[in-house]
Structure formats: C-alpha cells, structure tokens
Design an enzyme around this catalytic site. Structure first.
Site, mmCIF file in Angstrom:
data_model
loop_
_atom_site.group_PDB
_atom_site.id
_atom_site.type_symbol
_atom_site.label_atom_id
_atom_site.label_comp_id
_atom_site.label_asym_id
_atom_site.label_seq_id
_atom_site.Cartn_x
_atom_site.Cartn_y
_atom_site.Cartn_z
ATOM 1 C CG HIS A 9 0.434 29.781 -14.225
ATOM 2 N ND1 HIS A 9 0.167 31.041 -13.791
ATOM 3 C CD2 HIS A 9 1.756 29.757 -14.495
ATOM 4 C CE1 HIS A 9 1.275 31.756 -13.782
ATOM 5 N NE2 HIS A 9 2.255 31.008 -14.208
ATOM 6 C CD GLU A 21 5.570 34.164 -24.460
ATOM 7 O OE1 GLU A 21 5.449 35.379 -24.676
ATOM 8 O OE2 GLU A 21 6.099 33.696 -23.443
#
Lengths: 361, 390
Positions: free
Chosen positions: A194, A124
C-alpha cells in the site's frame, strides 16, 4: 535493480561550486532521533511524525474564485468539472460509486447517475482493458486503480495496448481519452503493498504520460490536463497528501500544462529535483542548506515523469558543467518494508546528508 | 479432638477452594462420541457428495473447540492491540470464520499444503504456529514468524505458504504447489484459498484451466463471506454460485459456519484429489464479524442487525458448543474452563508481543536475494549502504 518501483524519488545535482563552509555539527540533536536505530527497552515506543510538512503555494488569483480544498476534494472538483463539460466522460473502478476508499469520487454518482459513475469487480487488468476499449470508441474513460501497488496486473494492458495503439494503427485509432488514476506513495504504515511508487516502471514506455502532483492546486490542473490530453495518461495521487495538503483551489476548471517542470525556488549552487510528496521534503532541505551551509538551492518539481521536461532540468549542456556527480536520493533497494519504513523513506535528513556530501565533493 | 477438628476443617476448606467444575467432571460420565447430521452440500458435476452424518469424538470436539476459541480470542486481542496503536498498518481479522480454518485443518494432514490470501491469522495458527509468534509478527517484533518484516499479511509456516497481499495472486501459486505434490508422488494435496472478491480475477481462471488440464491435486476453496471489502457478492459477480465457477471443475457448496460440515467436505475433496481425478472446487459459505480490515467499521454496507443475526444463529463456536453439550460430549463448565485457559494464553502472547524488541536496523537489507557472500544494498542516497545477508 528490481526495487525501482518502491522509491519516492528526489535528485540532487551540483551546478556550480558554492561556498565551502563545513557543517558545524548537529545543532538540532533532538531531530536526529529519526536516524537512531531502535534500542532495547523503550524501543517499542509509539511513532511517528510524518517525514515532511506540507507547504502550500500562495493562492492563485488568475482562475477566479477559490475555495479551501484538500487533495481529495480537489480531485473530486476536477472530476466534477470533467463530467459536467464532457457528456461522454465516465468514471469507474473498485468502490468508486460510494465515493471511493479515499473519498475522491464522493457525490459524483448522485450528481451524474449510475451510468456514468460505476463500480467494477476486482480485476485491474479488466478495468484498464475495459477503459482502453471505451477510449478507443472516443468516449472519455477515467479509470481508478485502488492503489498504485495493484497496477501490475494491468501493466500489460497499459504498456502493450494503451501505449502502442496510436502507433501500431498508423493513427487510425487511439485511446487518448483514457486516464488512469491511482493513489501513490508511502503513508507511514502501508508496508509492502500500500506504499509503492511505480512511476519508474512506466517511465521507459513511449506512448503514455505519467503525472504526479505535489498539492491540491497542482492536482486539479494537472488532472484536468490529463483527462483532456489526447494521449493515455496515468495520474498518481500522493495518498499521504489526501488530507494533509490543504490549499486554496479555484472552483472553475483550469489546466496546468503537462511535460513542464516548475522551478519553485531559484538558486545558484545546487539543483534539487523531486515530484509528489518529496517536493515538500526537499523544500525543507533547501532551507536547512541555506541556514547551515550557506548554500543556495534551486528546487524543481518535475510534475510530468514521462515525457519529462529536459530543457528546464538541464538548462545548459549540464553534463560537462557539473561540479559533482548527480546524486539520487530514494528508497532503499529493497521491497517496501513493514516495520522498517521510517528508515526506508528518503526523509529530509538523508537528502540533507547527500547535499552536504555533494558540496564537499 | 480439637486437632482433629482443625484438620478436618482444613481439608474441607481446601476442598471448597477447588474449582467446582473439576469436582463435577470427576463425577460425570461423558459420551465418547456422538453422531450428528450435517447439511447436504450442493454439487456441481459430482454424482455424490460428502456424507450427511458424521461422528465427532469427545477428544476431537474439545480440540476443535479450543482451536476455534483460540483463533477467536487471538483476533479480538489483535483488534484491541490495533486500537491501542501497538499494531499498525493493515490488519484483516477472521473472527466468524473460525470453522473454515479449523475445519479445513481437520480434514487434511499436516503434510498437505495450504495457501491463502491476507485474512490469514487463523490459518497461520491452525497450520501450527504458536499464538505468540503471530501476535509478535503483527506488532513487528523480532519474535514474529517472519522476523517482524512481513506483518499481518505475510505470515508463513511449514507447508503454509502465506499470507499474500495481492488479491488472487496466490491461486496460480497454489496450482504450482499442487503440481509439485503430484510430481513428488507423496499423495499430498494443496488447498488454495481465495475470497468472493478474488473470484472475479482473471488469473483464477488461468489456474483452473491449468489444474484441470494436468489433473493437479489442487482443492480450490472460495471463502465466500458475502462481501468483497464493501461490495456485496450480488453487485460484484454475474454468477454468485462460486462453486460452479470452475465450470469443468467439479464443485461443492459447503456451510462454512458448521465445522463438521467443513471437515467432511474437506475429507471428501482431499480423497477426490488424492485418487488422481484432478482438481475440485469448494465454496465455503461463511461470514466475518469485523469489517474488511481495521480501518473498515463494517457497518456501512451491511446492517448491524445482519451481523447480530449471524452471531446469534450461526456462530461456529456456539454451534459446536451446543452440539457437544446437548450430546453429553462435554459440560458447559468444562468448556468454560477451556475459555479461561485460552484467555490466559492469549494474554501471555500479547504481553510477549508488546514487550519483544523490534528487529535490529541491520536486518533492513537482509534476504533480498539469496547470496553468498553478502553484498551491499544501496540506501536512500549513494553513501548509505546496508549489508544484505542471506
């Protein structure tokens, strides 16, 4: 507190004294089940219904022909329009080539080629840093972070590099053509990593814009605005709405201005401010308040978290005119839990409870 | 006379009911141990590698077989429970990779440390937790190892530090644990595992540098199952020689489907670290039969033929079984009996995991901070309060 990131947020504010009718007890006792703690036997029942109902807006006819789309299809449509109009636009991220884990980029690689829609390895920080580099040269970079929960390795790049580029170079350079997209918010079974809503971490960073849509029509317009905006933008997409939200969305490109909140419903007693999925929760709270308490609620969708539309939300010198303190309704000050999720999320009952207490303040 | 006949027939009937295997075992002599040849490991910056032959005792063989079979059946049971929606959320199964968790455990001591990423059910078991607490954690019940608050990706045990959701984040942690091992001077090592996808994360290289600089007793282990979610290693990595990625850290590439190979390599690596030479890197070449998680069918990025081929040629349980049977370390029936026992154990554990109650709502706010006395946690609005006890 450190758990700011994990809230899907809403704000309640009482503007002027309204009716003082007391709440007459739970008429819909069946629906209160959501509050009951799990008991002994029979507690291991299946869950669960979603904590909201998506309410589509009326079809907008001002942008030409519309098509029925859900949220991920409207995102694909926006990206399609962008890549068609801007030859320098590229989309990259983990697994975007085959269409993305939420199908937001389906068909784009076939249409525009593998030079413009490509996968990155699992990194990322690298993805955002790389995106900043592309944007600095003037090309349009649309980076995808697979889940908003994973944006933290890139936090340094966003806050220290992207946000400050224009300022520190005296406007010589900028990475304004960078847009970062990430699925956001709770989904019912996402647990700690999540489900997060990290917009609050970015809300105090001047130099970037953070945008969260509530519906497919809003999403396409806001995303196109983010991509064309000359500042680095983070676009959070409520993942629970990817399939649940279906609306008529114009096929042609159109833009919805950033930093403008929308008053979805006028009202005179209480102001409810929310963004993303929570807008649909408070719409229901507002109708419950009208039915049960005779209270008229104003609903505002904030849309852009930073820089936010101060004027719409605080039309008057509101601080001195408030009848009750501002109430924040959000997730608990804990990490996003696994098994406790139904109790954690600020569903309509918790919002309604807060509203009721405010009315009686 | 009739009484005697009746008695004899009773005895005979009783004998006939005894499982045939027990009768056979009693009459067969098994070898105590056998020597096997194992694949030579590819080496990076190492003069010698692990030995190419190893001795497996009957006792160890049966133990490894039972453990691998338990992990396999536990994962398949989790698959079943997930499809019945008794387990929800995220569930990453490691069937196919049993030789890794059991082989690693066989090469280290229980006092050594281990940390891994989210495909952790097998390691949770091999590090000592019973199957019922693992399954109960998956179903989110109070009997679970993390009291139902963690779920699939957050299981912990003594000297087992999880169970981590963010890819690659556990590797610097592992280096830190290794520092503590070195500091405490108890001759312990830390096994730090990550996958082929995580191998491309920046923080891994930061951990390599620190471990090598300070000669930490850290064994970096890359479990290469060829796919990072749906991306094959060729499409994600400029160099797929993961055992060489440590650059200045010596490395070995190990056949991760052969438990004996894994065991010998682990022993070698642990001895290397314990001698104070610093970190070492192991790449375990393995394979997972299931998709990345339960929401991934696992066939959109690889063919069913490929999965079938690995299953028929390199299945770790099958390899061990064939070796043991062919060298007379055990009989097919004996191993079948172990299968039956394992199946029963898993059934009981699943029963427990389904029937156990969920944790009480009061625990929602517990264990945020370490705090004495307990403090209040703000709920969804300012009037909802939860107590946080630690």
């Amino acid at each position: 507190m450190a758990a700011v990131a994990s809230r899907t947020a809403g704000l309640l504010r009482l503007r002027a004294a309204g009716a003082e009718r007391r709440w007459c007890g739970p008429r819909c006792a069946g629906l209160v089940q959501g509050f009951l703690p799990p008991g002994g036997e029979g507690a291991a029942q299946k869950r669960r219904v979603a904590h909201f109902t998506f309410q589509p807006d009326p079809e907008s006819l001002q942008y030409g022909q519309t098509q029925k789309m859900n949220l991920f299809q409207s995102i694909t449509s926006a990206l399609d329009n962008s890549l068609a109009k801007d030859p320098t636009a590229v989309i990259f991220g983990e697994d975007v080539a085959f269409g993305g884990v939420f199908r937001c980029t389906v068909g784009l690689r076939d249409k525009y080629g593998k030079d413009r829609v490509f996968n990155t390895p699992l990194c990322e920080q690298g993805i955002v840093g790389f995106g900043i580099g592309i944007a600095v040269t003037g090309a349009t970079a649309i980076a995808e972070i697979q889940f908003a929960d994973y944006i933290f390795p890139a936090f340094d790049q966003i806050v220290n590099e992207a946000a400050k580029y224009r300022y520190r170079s005296g406007d010589l350079f900028n990475c304004g053509s960078l847009t970062i997209r990430a699925p956001w918010g709770c989904v019912g079974h996402g647990a700690l990593y999540h489900s997060q809503s990290p917009e609050a971490f970015f809300a105090h960073c001047p130099g970037i814009k953070v945008v969260i849509p509530r519906s497919p029509f809003q999403a396409k317009g806001l995303l196109l605005s983010c991509i064309e905006d000359k500042n680095p933008c983070i676009f959070f997409e409520p993942k629970i709405l990817y399939r649940a939200a279906v609306e008529q969305v114009p096929v042609e490109p159109y833009k919805i201005p950033l930093s403008q909140a929308e008053v979805i419903q006028e009202g005179s007693d209480v102001t409810l401010v929310a963004w993303g999925t929570q807008v649909h929760v408070i719409r229901e709270v507002a109708s419950m308040a009208r039915e049960k308490l005779g209270v008229s609620c104003e609903i505002i969708d904030l849309r852009t978290i930073v820089p936010w539309d101060v004027d719409t939300v605080c039309k008057e010198e509101c601080f001195l005119n408030l009848e009750a303190p501002i109430s924040r309704v959000c997730g608990y000050d804990t990490p996003f839990p696994h098994i406790f999720e139904p109790f954690y999320i600020p569903d309509k009952w918790k919002c309604y409870d807060a509203l009721r207490k405010m009315i009686n303040y | 006379m009739r009484k005697m006949l009746a008695a004899v027939s009773r005895v005979l009937a009783g004998a006939a009911q005894k499982p045939a295997s027990r009768v056979l075992i009693a009459s067969r002599n098994f070898a105590n141990d056998a020597t096997f040849e194992i694949k030579r490991c590819d080496l990076h910056r190492l003069e010698e590698g692990p030995p190419v032959t190893t001795v497996l005792t009957r006792e160890d063989g049966l133990k490894y077989y039972r453990m691998m079979q338990t992990v396999r059946r536990m994962e398949l049971k989790a698959d079943q429970l997930y499809k019945q929606k008794i387990i929800r959320g995220f569930c990453h199964l490691c069937d196919g990779q049993e030789a890794c968790c059991v082989g690693l455990e066989a090469g280290i001591n229980p006092t050594d440390h281990l940390i891994t990423a989210y495909r952790a059910h097998g390691f949770t078991f091999t590090r000592g937790l019973p199957v019922r607490t693992i399954l109960a954690e998956l179903t989110g019940r109070r009997g679970g190892c993390a009291k139902g608050k963690g779920g699939s990706m957050h299981m912990y045990a003594k000297n087992f530090y999880g169970g981590n959701g963010i890819v690659g984040a556990q590797v610097p942690l592992g280096a830190g644990i290794a520092l503590a091992c070195k500091y405490n001077g108890k001759d312990e090592v830390c096994l730090t595992l990550y996958g082929d996808g995580a191998a491309n994360q920046g923080q891994i290289f930061e951990a390599y540098n620190m471990a090598a600089l300070w000669k930490l007793p850290c064994i970096f282990i890359c479990e290469n199952n060829r796919y990072g979610m749906g991306t094959s290693v060729e499409r994600a990595a400029a160099s797929t020689d993961y055992y060489k990625r440590g650059d200045f850290i010596p490395g070995l590439r190990v056949d991760g489907m052969d438990i004996l190979c894994v065991r010998e390599a682990t022993k070698f690596a642990a001895a290397y670290c314990r001698s104070g030479k610093g970190p070492i890197l192991m790449e375990l070449q393995t394979y997972r039969y299931h998709g990345h998680s339960m929401s991934d069918p696992g066939v959109s990025y690889r063919t069913r033929e490929e999965i079938q081929e690995v299953r028929s040629k390199s299945d770790p349980i099958m390899l061990l079984k064939d070796r043991m049977v062919n060298s007379n370390l055990a009989s097919v029936e004996e191993l079948k009996e172990i299968d039956v026992e394992v199946r029963k154990e898993i059934e009981d554990a699943a029963q427990f995991a389904t029937a156990d109650p969920e944790p009480p709502l009061e625990e929602l706010g517990y264990h945020i901070y370490s705090s004495d006395p307990p403090f209040e946690v703000r709920g969804a609005n300012q009037w909802i309060k939860f107590k946080s006890v630690s």
